[in-house]
Scaffold this motif. Structure first.
Motif, mmCIF file in Angstrom:
data_model
loop_
_atom_site.group_PDB
_atom_site.id
_atom_site.type_symbol
_atom_site.label_atom_id
_atom_site.label_comp_id
_atom_site.label_asym_id
_atom_site.label_seq_id
_atom_site.Cartn_x
_atom_site.Cartn_y
_atom_site.Cartn_z
ATOM 1 N N ALA A 29 -7.732 26.316 -2.395
ATOM 2 C CA ALA A 29 -8.387 27.618 -2.598
ATOM 3 C C ALA A 29 -8.871 27.752 -4.042
ATOM 4 N N ALA A 30 -8.057 27.293 -4.998
ATOM 5 C CA ALA A 30 -8.456 27.354 -6.411
ATOM 6 C C ALA A 30 -9.696 26.509 -6.655
ATOM 7 N N ARG A 31 -9.741 25.334 -6.050
ATOM 8 C CA ARG A 31 -10.905 24.461 -6.233
ATOM 9 C C ARG A 31 -12.170 25.120 -5.705
ATOM 10 N N ARG A 32 -12.085 25.748 -4.527
ATOM 11 C CA ARG A 32 -13.258 26.420 -3.969
ATOM 12 C C ARG A 32 -13.680 27.600 -4.838
ATOM 13 N N LEU A 33 -12.701 28.341 -5.323
ATOM 14 C CA LEU A 33 -13.002 29.519 -6.131
ATOM 15 C C LEU A 33 -13.603 29.131 -7.482
ATOM 16 N N ALA A 34 -13.210 27.974 -8.017
ATOM 17 C CA ALA A 34 -13.691 27.540 -9.331
ATOM 18 C C ALA A 34 -15.075 26.931 -9.288
ATOM 19 N N ASP A 35 -15.673 26.856 -8.119
ATOM 20 C CA ASP A 35 -16.918 26.116 -7.938
ATOM 21 C C ASP A 35 -18.009 26.530 -8.920
ATOM 22 N N ARG A 36 -18.070 27.828 -9.245
ATOM 23 C CA ARG A 36 -19.119 28.312 -10.149
ATOM 24 C C ARG A 36 -18.591 28.541 -11.569
ATOM 25 N N SER A 37 -17.386 28.120 -11.842
ATOM 26 C CA SER A 37 -16.784 28.319 -13.158
ATOM 27 C C SER A 37 -17.204 27.206 -14.115
ATOM 28 N N PRO A 38 -16.967 27.381 -15.418
ATOM 29 C CA PRO A 38 -17.266 26.313 -16.373
ATOM 30 C C PRO A 38 -16.560 25.012 -16.011
ATOM 31 N N ALA A 39 -17.150 23.904 -16.468
ATOM 32 C CA ALA A 39 -16.621 22.583 -16.107
ATOM 33 C C ALA A 39 -15.170 22.410 -16.527
ATOM 34 N N SER A 40 -14.786 22.981 -17.664
ATOM 35 C CA SER A 40 -13.405 22.835 -18.120
ATOM 36 C C SER A 40 -12.430 23.503 -17.152
ATOM 37 N N VAL A 41 -12.806 24.651 -16.607
ATOM 38 C CA VAL A 41 -11.948 25.346 -15.642
ATOM 39 C C VAL A 41 -11.828 24.520 -14.372
ATOM 40 N N GLN A 42 -12.947 23.971 -13.909
ATOM 41 C CA GLN A 42 -12.903 23.135 -12.707
ATOM 42 C C GLN A 42 -12.024 21.905 -12.939
ATOM 43 N N ALA A 43 -12.124 21.323 -14.126
ATOM 44 C CA ALA A 43 -11.293 20.149 -14.434
ATOM 45 C C ALA A 43 -9.813 20.504 -14.405
ATOM 46 N N SER A 44 -9.447 21.642 -14.997
ATOM 47 C CA SER A 44 -8.046 22.066 -15.016
ATOM 48 C C SER A 44 -7.528 22.318 -13.608
ATOM 49 N N VAL A 45 -8.340 22.994 -12.791
ATOM 50 C CA VAL A 45 -7.949 23.282 -11.411
ATOM 51 C C VAL A 45 -7.732 21.983 -10.642
ATOM 52 N N LEU A 46 -8.626 21.025 -10.805
ATOM 53 C CA LEU A 46 -8.484 19.743 -10.106
ATOM 54 C C LEU A 46 -7.230 18.997 -10.545
ATOM 55 N N SER A 47 -6.843 19.148 -11.824
ATOM 56 C CA SER A 47 -5.625 18.475 -12.287
ATOM 57 C C SER A 47 -4.391 19.043 -11.595
#
Length: 459
Positions: free
Chosen positions: A268-286
């Motif tokens: 759910a976090a990954r889907r929600l971060a889809d439009r967020s800055p790249a750093s946020v997406q990277a953190s969520v994926l970690s």
């Protein structure tokens, strides 16, 4: 205990898992059950917490030791999700604010962390596959609000304090700041722009309080703060913080062994971060990588880690939220490192020794690039302690005892400065590993120092 499917030993092990290795001897609950023994506080509350979590309903210390006033310490056990299932509106957020304010600075409640259906109910809006479109909304400048300026200025300073001193240091103070912002919000009379900035500040502070509570081993309190942060971030349209908190909840669930919750929240976090800055997406994926490792999905773990590095390479620093200051490629590598050590230990415990050794070596290789050897007088001491504890545990699991002892000796001086029960729980697990090998002279020399350092840690 019978209703919850717990034997005395499994009850003790669950208490040790949730509150730190060494909290309770595995045979102690036999005395409670068979001889009417009453443990000293806070053990009655901890036993009630574990049984409540298994049964999905609140069981108090008084229920377990009826008529024994010594068993009750005035603590009320409350599910972290209580009151969090209402509509996702500002009006309902203010009801949650009222609950925090009524609890006061000396809150006698122990929040029970939730999992499964109760956790899903608290975050149900994010588990829908069709999330509303939108992006990160940043605070709007309103120079006529010096109080809000002061609140906002305090957040990065508190984040740096957490990096240096650990979650248990200043947790009460950060919680007081959460309540202070809630009080300002409740007073009302603000412009829309000021309300928006206050909600952003509330989301930031409640996330920080949740992270500190997690590091302090107070899992239910962490969830309560995270749920509050989610509500405030949702009200403000603060999409990147919503994704960040869901990722924190995913990491917490995976760390507690609730791996299905960890995977669901991480996705759910990954889907929600889809439009967020790249750093946020990277953190969520970690965080999703860690959840996959905890669930034994090693290929998916490595894939998510690789994706996180790829995302971070696309970073535009001018788009980063302020709280992404700490994220670097090495930080992502080290998060993957301790995820692989976790998966390696699980594989070894399941009898898959070859798989376990491969994962442990990968994890060690990544963590050796990190902060474990950092001098005690430079920044990010909590990270150094946590990564060092994982690296030492990985070495000990493989029987690399000299390496494990050398890394542990680097970690010991940090315990006088950093209050991180999450890290000391790893060191207690390491102690148990080393005790089985105390015929080794290096281990025998280290154990008294390690025991003394852990004994000095505040309760």
């Amino acid at each position: 205990m019978a209703e919850a499917g717990l034997t005395p030993r499994t009850l003790a092990r669950e208490i040790n898992r949730l509150f730190g290795s060494g909290s309770l001897a595995e045979t102690a609950p036999y005395h409670w059950r068979d001889s009417g023994g009453v443990p000293r506080p806070p053990l009655p509350a901890l036993a009630a917490y574990v049984i409540s979590r298994r049964l999905g309903r609140i069981v108090t210390a008084g229920d377990l030791w009826h008529g024994q006033p010594k068993a009750a310490d005035g603590t009320l056990v409350v599910a972290a999700s209580t009151g969090m299932d209402g509509p996702w509106t500002l009006a309902n957020t203010m009801l949650i604010a009222e609950d925090w304010l009524l609890g006061g600075l000396v809150d006698r409640r122990m929040f029970l962390s939730v999992s499964g259906a109760a956790l899903a109910q608290a975050v149900t809006i994010y588990l829908d596959q069709h999330l509303p479109a939108g992006g990160t909304v940043l605070p709007t400048a309103t120079p006529d609000d010096p109080l809000v300026d002061q609140i906002e200025a305090s957040v990065p300073r508190l984040q740096l304090l957490d990096d240096e001193r650990g979650g248990a240091a200043g947790l009460g103070y950060v919680g007081a700041q959460v309540r202070a912002v809630l009080l300002v919000l409740r007073d009302g009379g603000h412009t829309d722009a000021t309300t928006h900035r206050l909600l952003i500040a509330l989301a930031d502070l409640a996330q920080l309080a949740g992270w500190k509570a997690l590091d302090a081993g107070q899992q239910g309190l962490a969830q309560r703060y995270y749920f509050t942060s989610l509500r405030a971030a949702h009200d403000a349209g603060y999409r990147s913080m919503e994704a960040h908190v869901l990722a924190d909840l995913s990491f917490q669930s995976a760390s507690l062994g609730d791996t299905s919750d960890g995977l669901r929240l991480g996705d759910a976090a990954r889907r929600l971060a889809d439009r967020s800055p790249a750093s946020v997406q990277a953190s969520v994926l970690s965080r999703l990588a860690y959840a996959n490792a905890a669930a034994g999905r090693v290929d998916q773990c490595e894939r998510a880690w690789t994706e996180s590095r790829d995302q971070l390479a696309k970073r535009h620093p001018d788009r980063d939220p302020g709280w992404m200051y700490y994220l670097t490629p090495n930080h992502l590598d080290c998060q993957a490192g301790y995820a692989m050590i976790l998966a390696g230990r699980q594989a070894a415990a399941a009898g898959r020794r070859t798989d376990g050794r491969t994962l442990l070596r990968k994890g060690e290789s990544l963590l050796r690039t990190g902060a474990y050897a950092r001098r005690p007088d430079v920044p990010y001491q909590r990270r150094a302690l946590y990564e060092g504890a994982w690296l030492a545990l990985g070495y000990a699991t493989q029987g690399k005892l000299d390496d494990a002892c050398a890394v542990t000796r680097m970690a010991l001086p940090r315990l006088d400065k950093v209050r991180s029960p999450r890290s000391t729980a790893l060191l207690r697990a390491l102690t148990q590993e080393l005790r089985r090998r105390k015929r080794n002279q290096t281990v025998a020399d280290l154990l008294p120092e390690l025991d003394n350092a852990l004994a000095r840690q505040p309760a």
